[in-house]
Structure formats: structure tokens, C-alpha cells
Scaffold this motif. Structure first.
Motif, PDB file in Angstrom:
ATOM      1  N   SER A 247       0.841  -1.201   0.000  1.00 25.65           N
ATOM      2  CA  SER A 247       0.000   0.000   0.000  1.00 25.65           C
ATOM      3  C   SER A 247       0.867   1.239   0.000  1.00 25.65           C
ATOM      4  N   ALA A 248       1.845   1.250   0.896  1.00 26.23           N
ATOM      5  CA  ALA A 248       2.715   2.419   1.004  1.00 26.23           C
ATOM      6  C   ALA A 248       3.404   2.666  -0.323  1.00 26.23           C
ATOM      7  N   GLN A 249       3.864   1.591  -0.956  1.00 27.49           N
ATOM      8  CA  GLN A 249       4.542   1.731  -2.246  1.00 27.49           C
ATOM      9  C   GLN A 249       3.605   2.316  -3.296  1.00 27.49           C
ATOM     10  N   SER A 250       2.406   1.767  -3.376  1.00 31.35           N
ATOM     11  CA  SER A 250       1.507   2.261  -4.419  1.00 31.35           C
ATOM     12  C   SER A 250       1.072   3.690  -4.123  1.00 31.35           C
ATOM     13  N   LEU A 251       1.219   4.123  -2.864  1.00 33.68           N
ATOM     14  CA  LEU A 251       0.910   5.513  -2.537  1.00 33.68           C
ATOM     15  C   LEU A 251       2.136   6.408  -2.712  1.00 33.68           C
ATOM     16  N   GLY A 252       3.221   5.845  -3.228  1.00 34.31           N
ATOM     17  CA  GLY A 252       4.368   6.672  -3.583  1.00 34.31           C
ATOM     18  C   GLY A 252       5.524   6.630  -2.599  1.00 34.31           C
ATOM     19  N   ALA A 253       5.452   5.775  -1.560  1.00 28.91           N
ATOM     20  CA  ALA A 253       6.528   5.759  -0.565  1.00 28.91           C
ATOM     21  C   ALA A 253       7.642   4.815  -1.001  1.00 28.91           C
ATOM     22  N   ASP A 254       8.899   5.172  -0.691  1.00 27.68           N
ATOM     23  CA  ASP A 254       9.966   4.211  -0.921  1.00 27.68           C
ATOM     24  C   ASP A 254      10.200   3.410   0.361  1.00 27.68           C
TER      25      ASP A 254
ATOM     26  N   GLN B 194      10.932   5.428   3.535  1.00 24.24           N
ATOM     27  CA  GLN B 194       9.743   6.151   4.013  1.00 24.24           C
ATOM     28  C   GLN B 194       8.774   5.186   4.673  1.00 24.24           C
TER      29      GLN B 194
ATOM     30  N   ASN C 119       6.130   2.597  -6.756  1.00 25.68           N
ATOM     31  CA  ASN C 119       5.828   3.868  -6.091  1.00 25.68           C
ATOM     32  C   ASN C 119       5.879   5.078  -7.029  1.00 25.68           C
TER      33      ASN C 119
ATOM     34  N   MET D  89       3.522  11.864   0.609  1.00 27.72           N
ATOM     35  CA  MET D  89       4.621  11.293  -0.158  1.00 27.72           C
ATOM     36  C   MET D  89       4.877  12.126  -1.407  1.00 27.72           C
TER      37      MET D  89
END
Lengths: 289, 354, 282
Positions: free
Chosen positions: A186-193, A196, B73, B102
């Protein structure tokens, strides 16, 4: 409805079934502790209430015992927590399940290897003529002694970390299992590396488990006796060692000071177990969702 | 011109093909479902679009550009998981704001967006709560809001309702469809529940064993299944095995069926005739219609389903099911001898091998 | 709970190697955990090992001397008596209580949990001090009976957890009601249904208590001391008299701990087999 309510509160008869166990705990644990508490506030000859025994704890020997105990427990708890967490993470992500299980079993066994046999094992490897001491001397021409000594504070740290490390591994593994793969995705698909994710989600989620681990490790070390007794004896004063001497009558001290010391250590232990419980409760609440 | 384009995608795990030569064009603003039994490759395909799985070969183009080399991402794709996957240490508001933060969205705008999507899923009053204080349905709405807050180019939903109660499922799938059409966001929806897929999709992709069985509108999929798998996986179908005979006849073991034109079949070819239960009518006396299939049978089971009653009828040893509505049929009873009738155009014929 | 995912293929490839940092950390862990133990084993059969990297020669002499040591058989016997008595008292006091609370007295669950955590919060020396102070009259004063009471308290959590898990896992409350509805009385329910089903839990708990008490030093030395010398006391005594013999004692102690751990694992796997069997036939 009615029966479930009854099951919750219980009839008087039902409580009778609980009585034998409760009596046992009262007899061998709770009542003696209460007497201990009472004794620590009673003047021996006059039987009057006093806080003198607690004031007596200010003597350097007792103060040092507390400082040493807290330092030793705190240091080994922190070392155990940090290294144990990384080792736990390495084990959790180890590809082979058989290796993982073997390492968990090893942790299970070794965390209970406290006490005299463990202390002696450390003498074998790190004593004046120990295997590692010899190895360092012959191959690196470096003598560990007298800077280091297994019979001193530094030696105790090594021996304590031995049972702290596997305990932390066992405590932290479920926490890693609790970090769900979907959170990371989820975090990845929301743009987090990755960084983060760990900073915002992973570490905050782990923190209650880390605190729980730290406090349990602290209590585990604070209450330890046999390892220290075997290794350092009178060379270093620790709370548990002092109390032990008083029971054995090896020192001519006022028994009541020992009681005050015992109550003091109970207080410290109670505090850490209390924090441990609170932290564990929080991890459970999170893993529910 | 399609918006999301999947071309010749292949993926296998340890030598076993999970997705095989997958080709699909998805139009902008449409909702496409991947439907199939577990292990059919639908989730794998979805995760390849999201970037969580690498493809063995093939391309995925989004709005004209290849996204395969782009890490997940940076793909600008929103994803909703079966297990909600809300961050437990963050409040609802913080969860939704996560993606915007983000992207370094200014604080004010973040605030505004969070409120907008909370409005959209009708959960404004939960903003300060933590995920574990919400019900499963509420959590999934928040997960949807979180995915939408960043205004992704594509929304992916991986069995989003599977963990919820039947009632919540029906309500929430309506909500998903409403929000999806309001925003006109291109959406891929993975499910194993045919009713769910049929009720909310513009197009359904039926998958089996890593292959696409059929792509079509929900109606096409139901009315004109192109394979036996589709026909039986979606809804219920009576199956009669037999051989073609003449222009419009199929000889089965126990009955002889009149079908539509058998162009394209060889004489004597092994075929399957499929008949939906709702197309089978029941009469107590022998019907007189010409050119209908009319077969006698005995009622073995009667199951009440609410709007319809399903009869299990023994026709020469084969079980045939018929759905009847109470309004237009006389009462029936067990072991009653009755007549089944259905027109030739209710029979769908397909080759029997596969 | 979420249903199973639709991709059954998420089996990680078996050929994946652990990363370098993993090998390093696990290697360090193994080194730390195993070197002291292995060294003790080697030391116990080495003629002399204080001047060289490897022992100068090997001998079983120290085991001979360990077995010949006065007290050896007595301490071993005392340790066995203490461990077995503790297991017995634990079984009698804890198992019925846990069953009772789970089936008849859910209201006492929080109290039971607190009582089971309490021993973790009391350092053994404090428990010893408290007991010695209160029970300063005969026949209890500094007697093995007082010691048994103390070690039962101290080892309580080790019995509680496996037993409670087992009772929870079989849904003892429902099983009891099912048994009773089929006409069984309380005794029959216990002997025919509950106890056979939680036996793996009871065995694990008993083994854990046995191992813990067998290695117990603090309570024994402070409550009874030389009057009832157990094996760990003898070991500590010999660390001051003769290191080689002490290492032989340590090896005996480690070996018992390993054996008990293996037994617990074995019992645990048996328990799982029994569980799956129960599901298959039921």
C-alpha cells in the motif's frame, strides 16, 4: 443469556473451585510478600512504624548495588534489544523454513541457559586461561586481561547478553510477522519508498514490541542471581546478591534493610512488568485490525 | 484508443504458468473485472499492473507509455487490498493523507483532498479514529478513500469485498461503482464472485488457469458464453452430452434435442448442449408446442430460493434443473411426473472436447 | 479473517540464498550461542587446555571423578525428587484451576492471568527472603516442603501457558457441554474428553517445569542450602574446587536441557498430529 451471565460472574460455588489455587498463591507468594512489605516499615525492637530502613538504603554499598543492577540490566537489555531485533529480522527473512525453525528452537533452549552452567561456560572461554583468551594471546598477541575480566562487570555483560539475545529474538519474531506485506505494498503504491515506509509505518508499528522487549529483558536481568553469584561473588555488588547474602546470613546487616531493598527491587520489577503489559496490550490491539 | 493496454503478458512461477499470453485493452474511465476461480492468474495480473510482480515477457502501457520499468511507487496507481491494509499506527485522516504527503502536497491542499474523499465514502466523522476502531466495511471504505486521495491514473481492487459480510458486500459494491462512475476513474476489479463481477462491471474478463476464457459485457458473458467453462462458472447450466445429427438435432444418451442451426459442426461431432435453468418451463400435462424440446421427467428435489423455486428433475437418469416462479406455475410436489419444455434457441451448442 | 488469496503461487523459490547481512547476523548469533557450550563439552574431556588453542589430550577422567564425587548420587536424587514433586504439585494445583476457570468461571480469568504473571515480577531472591521470613517455624522453616511451594510458584507460568493454550484450542467449554448433553458426568468428561485432548499441553508444561526446576539454583540455595543439596548446588560448589569436574557437571546439565527441549518439540509435533487427526475423523 442467563447462562452466559452466570458464566461471567460465577456462583459462589464456582468460586470454591478457584479457592485451592488462590490459597496456594496466598500462602507461598502474596502473604509472604505483604509481610515483607510490612516488615520493611517496622522498627525491630519497638515494633513502631518507621521509614528508617529505606533511609538506610542511602549507604554507599546499597546505592551502588542499585546503580550496578540498573546499569547491568539496562545495558544488557539495550544491547539485547538492538542486536536481537536485527538477528530476529535476519531469521524472519531467512529463505529456508527448516533453518528458521532450528534457529527458533536454539533461541528457546539458550534463553533458559542462565545460571551456574552458563557462567562456568563463560569462564571456560573467557577466563584467565580461557579458549578465546588463549586464542587472542597466541594469534593476535593481545592479552584480554587485565582490561577485561569475566569476573567483573564487563564479563557479566557478556554472560547476561547470552540469555538476553535469544529472548529478544523470540519476542520480536511475532512483531515482524505482524508487519503485513500489504502495508508495504500500500505504502509503495501511494508513492513511498522503502525508507519512508519503515520510518512512517514499520518502525512505529514495531515500537510497542521493542518497548515490551526492552522492559522484559530489563526485568529478566534485574532479577537474575545465579549467573552473577557464580561469576563475580563479592567483587561487584548487585541488589540480588546483597539480598542473597542477607538471607544466607553471610553479612551482619540489619535484616530489615534487606526487606527494604527487596521492596525497592519489587518496585522496579513491577514497573517494568507493568510497562511490558501495557506495550503488549497495544500490539495486540493493532494486530487485531 | 485504449488507456491501459496489456500485451502478450506471460508469467510463471517455478515453471508453472500463472498467466499465459494475456492481452487486454481497457478504455479510459471503464470498470473491468477479472473473474475466475482461485489460482486462475487474476490477482497475479493485477499485481503486475501495480508493479508488485515482474513480468516474464510482454508490455503494459498506461496512457501510451510503457510502465513495466517504472517502480510501483512511481506508477501513480491506486490499490485496494482484500485485507484492508490500513496502517494501524495512523488515524484515518493520516492514512488518507499518507499518499499526498509522499507527493509533498501542500498542507492546505492535503487537508482539502482528505475531506473530499472522506465525503465521497461518507465517513467524515471517523477522521480521528484508528483503523482498529472501525468495522471491516468502514476500513475498506477508508482504504478506498486512501487510494483515491492521490488521484491515481488507475484504481486496482484486489478482492476488496471478500473479507466482508454478505450484506456489507452488496452495499459496498454499489458504493464502489457509484464512486467509480462519478470520478470516471479507470478501474480493474479482481473477484471470484460472479454476481459481484456481473453487477458492477462495464466489461468482464473471465479467466481460467492463466488464460482468458472470454471478454465481454456482463450480458454477453451470461447470455452467450463462449466456452463450457464460462457457461458453468457463471450461473448454472444444464449440460447434455451428445452427437450432432442433421441440421438442427443433437442425439444425447437419454434425449434428442432440437437446437438452432448447427452450422460449423460436422455430422456426428461430439458436442455439449447447455440450457440455463430459467429457460426450462414445467407443465403437468404434455405440452403441444411444435418444434420445442419436450421431455418427461420426475421431480426429485424442490428447493425454495425466494424469487424462484429450483426443481431437480430426473430425465431418463439425468438430473435437469429448472427454475420456476411461483406466480406462473401450478404447485408441484415431490415424485410428481411432469413435462419439461424449452425452445431450440435456449440451447447453446459447443464442441465437447477441451 | 481474510480468506485465502487467489494466487496459490506465492511459494518463495527454494533456491533463493540468504543475503550477506543475514548470513553475518545469524553467523554471529550461532557463534555467541554455541561457542560457550561447545567449549564446555570439549573442556570436560580435555586433559589440559589452558596453554594451547586445542586441548593437549583427551580423557574421560573428569566424568569418572564427577560420578565418584561424594554427594553426586545424593544431589542427583534430591534434584529428581524436587523436580518431580514440583511437577506433581503443579499438575494438581494448576491444571484443574485452568480448566475450571475456562469452563465455569470466566470472571476469574483476569485474576488468573495476573497471578500467572506475578512470578515474572518477583525476583527469586525476594521470594526466598519473603518465605524465609514468614515461615520461620518448624516444620516448614527452611525445609524442602517450603522449597517445593516456592518453586511451584516460580515455575507456574511454564505450566500455565501450554495448558491454557491447549484448553483454549479444544474449546473446553463447548466440549464439556457437548459431553454433558450426551450424558457424561463431570468425571467422565474430564477423563474421557478433556484430559486426552490436552495431554500434549500437559506434557509440554510438565517437561518445562521439570527442566526449569532441575536447573534451579537460587531458591534452593537460599531456602534450604546444604540441608537438601541439589545438582546445581553441587555444580557451583565445584566451580570453586575443580574446574574440570565442574565442566563435566555443566555438560550433564546442558545435556539434560537439550534432551528436554527435544522431548518438548517431539510432544508438540505429536500434539499437532493428534489435532489434525481429530479434525479428519470428526
Amino acid at each position: 443469556m442467563k447462562s452466559s451471565l452466570q458464566r461471567k460472574t460465577g456462583h459462589t460455588v464456582d468460586w470454591l473451585g478457584f479457592a485451592p489455587f488462590l490459597l496456594f498463591c496466598l500462602a507461598f507468594e502474596i502473604v509472604p510478600i505483604i509481610f515483607l512489605l510490612r516488615g520493611s516499615f517496622i522498627e525491630k525492637t519497638t515494633h513502631q512504624f518507621t521509614i528508617q530502613h529505606y533511609l538506610d538504603l542511602q549507604r554507599p554499598l546499597y546505592i551502588n548495588s542499585f546503580i550496578n543492577s540498573i546499569k547491568l540490566s539496562g545495558l544488557t537489555a539495550i544491547i539485547g534489544m538492538i542486536i536481537g531485533t536485527f538477528i530476529g529480522y535476519a531469521i524472519y527473512h531467512w529463505p529456508s523454513e527448516r533453518v528458521r525453525e532450528a534457529l527458533i528452537t536454539l533461541s528457546d533452549v539458550t534463553t533458559n541457559f542462565a545460571g551456574a552452567p552458563l557462567a562456568f561456560a563463560f569462564v571456560v572461554i573467557l577466563g584467565m586461561n580461557g579458549v578465546i583468551t588463549q586464542f587472542m594471546l597466541q594469534y593476535f598477541n593481545y592479552d584480554l586481561y587485565p582490561k577485561f575480566s569475566i569476573y567483573s562487570f564487563s564479563g557479566l555483560i557478556l554472560a547476561y547478553v547470552y540469555f538476553q539475545l535469544p529472548l529478544m529474538v523470540l519476542l520480536i519474531l511475532p512483531a515482524f510477522a505482524g508487519i503485513k506485506k500489504e502495508w508495504q505494498e500500500s505504502a509503495q503504491s501511494l508513492g513511498a519508498d522503502t525508507l519512508q515506509f519503515w520510518w512512517r509505518i514499520g518502525i512505529p508499528v514495531l515500537i510497542p514490541s521493542l518497548i515490551a522487549g526492552l522492559t522484559l529483558l530489563f526485568a529478566n536481568a534485574f532479577g537474575a542471581y545465579a549467573t552473577a553469584y557464580t561469576l563475580v561473588q563479592a567483587k561487584l555488588s548487585l541488589v540480588t546478591l546483597q539480598i542473597g547474602y542477607m538471607i544466607a546470613g553471610e553479612v551482619r546487616q540489619d535484616q530489615a534493610v534487606g526487606m527494604a531493598m527487596a521492596i525497592g527491587s519489587l518496585f522496579i520489577m513491577g514497573l517494568s512488568i507493568g510497562i511490558y503489559q501495557a506495550a503488549t496490550l497495544r500490539t495486540r490491539r493493532w494486530s487485531k485490525s | 484508443m485504449s488507456y491501459l493496454e496489456l500485451k502478450n503478458i506471460n508469467k510463471s512461477y517455478a515453471g508453472v504458468a500463472a498467466v499465459h499470453d494475456f492481452n487486454l485493452d481497457i478504455e479510459k474511465g471503464s470498470l473491468v473485472s477479472f473473474l475466475g476461480p482461485s489460482g486462475c492468474g487474476k490477482t497475479t495480473t493485477l499485481r503486475m499492473i501495480a508493479g508488485f510482480e515482474q513480468l516474464d515477457s510482454g508490455t503494459i502501457r498506461l496512457d501510451g507509455s510503457d510502465i513495466v520499468p517504472v517502480p510501483p511507487n512511481r506508477r501513480d496507481i491506486g490499490m485496494v487490498f482484500q485485507a484492508y491494509a490500513l496502517f494501524p499506527n495512523l488515524t484515518v485522516r493520516e492514512n488518507i493523507a499518507f499518499g499526498l504527503q509522499m507527493k509533498k502536497t501542500p498542507k492546505k491542499e492535503t487537508e482539502k483532498r482528505v475531506n473530499e474523499v472522506l465525503d465521497m465514502v461518507r465517513l467524515q466523522d471517523t477522521a480521528k479514529r484508528f483503523p482498529h476502531q472501525l468495522s471491516g466495511g468502514q476500513q475498506q471504505r477508508i482504504a478506498l478513500a486512501r487510494a483515491l486521495a492521490v488521484q491515481p491514473r488507475v484504481l486496482l481492487l484486489d478482492e476488496p469485498l471478500s473479507a466482508l459480510d454478505a450484506e456489507v458486500r452488496v452495499v459496498l459494491r454499489g458504493e464502489i461503482r457509484r464512486i467509480q462512475s462519478e470520478l470516471a476513474i479507470t478501474t480493474v476489479y479482481v473477484t471470484h464472485d460472479q454476481e459481484e463481477a456481473l453487477s458492477i462491471s462495464d466489461k468482464v474478463v473471465v479467466m481460467n488457469k492463466g488464460l482468458i476464457e472470454q471478454i465481454g459485457t456482463p450480458e454477453e458473458i451470461y447470455r452467450a458464453p463462449m466456452s463450457r467453462f464460462v457457461a458453468t462458472f457463471i450461473g448454472t447450466a444444464n449440460q447434455f452430452l451428445g452427437k450432432t445429427s442433421g441440421k438442427n438435432k443433437v442425439l444425447c444418451n437419454n434425449v434428442e434435442l432440437l437446437t438452432g442451426d448447427l452450422n460449423g459442426f460436422e455430422e456426428g461431432q461430439a458436442v455439449v448442449v447447455l440450457v440455463r435453468p430459467e429457460n426450462v418451463q414445467v407443465q403437468s400435462d404434455k405440452p403441444q408446442q411444435k418444434n420445442w424440446n419436450i421431455v418427461p421427467g420426475g421431480i426429485e428435489t424442490i428447493t425454495f430460493h425466494g424469487a424462484v423455486t429450483r426443481l431437480g428433475v430426473n430425465v431418463n437418469g439425468q438430473r435437469v434443473v429448472a427454475d420456476i416462479t411461483v406466480a406462473n406455475t401450478q404447485p408441484v410436489s415431490l415424485n410428481q411426473k411432469i413435462w419439461l419444455m424449452f425452445p431450440p434457441d435456449a440451447c447453446q451448442v459447443m464442441a465437447a472436447e477441451e | 479473517m481474510a480468506k485465502s488469496r487467489s494466487t496459490p503461487f506465492h511459494v518463495p523459490n527454494k533456491k533463493i540464498r540468504p543475503a550477506g547481512w543475514q548470513v553475518f547476523l545469524v553467523g554471529f548469533f550461532l557463534f555467541y550461542m554455541l561457542v560457550p557450550i561447545i567449549s564446555t563439552y570439549v573442556f570436560s574431556v580435555a586433559t589440559r587446555w589452558d596453554r594451547t588453542i586445542l586441548p593437549e589430550g583427551y580423557t574421560l577422567e573428569f566424568y569418572q571423578r564427577a560420578f565418584d564425587a561424594s554427594y553426586f548420587t545424593i544431589t542427583l536424587r534430591n534434584s529428581l525428587i524436587l523436580s518431580l514433586a514440583t511437577v506433581l504439585v503443579s499438575l494438581l494445583v494448576i491444571v484443574p484451576t485452568v480448566y475450571w476457570v475456562h469452563t465455569r468461571l470466566a470472571g476469574a480469568k483476569p485474576l488468573l492471568d495476573i497471578l500467572m504473571i506475578l512470578p515474572f515480577g518477583i525476583p527469586t531472591v525476594v521470594l526466598a527472603l519473603a518465605l524465609v521470613q514468614v515461615y520461620n517455624f518448624s516444620p516448614l522453616a527452611r525445609s524442602p516442603f517450603l522449597l517445593i511451594g516456592a518453586v511451584v510458584i516460580y515455575s507456574m507460568p511454564f505450566m500455565y501457558r501450554p495448558v491454557a493454550n491447549a484448553i483454549q484450542a479444544i474449546d473446553a467449554h463447548v466440549m464439556t457441554e457437548a459431553g454433558q448433553s450426551l450424558g457424561a458426568n463431570v468425571f467422565q468428561v474430564l477423563s474421557k474428553i478433556i484430559i486426552p485432548n490436552i495431554l500434549p499441553g500437559i506434557l509440554s508444561g510438565s517437561l518445562l517445569v521439570f527442566a526449569t526446576v532441575f536447573a534451579e539454583y537460587t531458591l534452593t540455595s537460599l531456602i534450604v542450602g546444604a540441608r537438601f543439596k541439589t545438582f546445581p548446588l553441587l555444580l557451583v560448589e565445584f566451580t570453586r574446587i575443580n574446574g574440570n569436574v565442574a565442566s563435566a557437571f555443566s555438560v550433564i546439565s546442558f545435556t539434560i536441557a537439550w534432551l528436554v527441549s527435544i522431548l518438548i518439540l517431539w510432544v508438540g509435533s505429536k500434539g499437532q498430529v493428534a489435532k489434525t487427526k481429530a479434525i479428519r475423523t470428526g
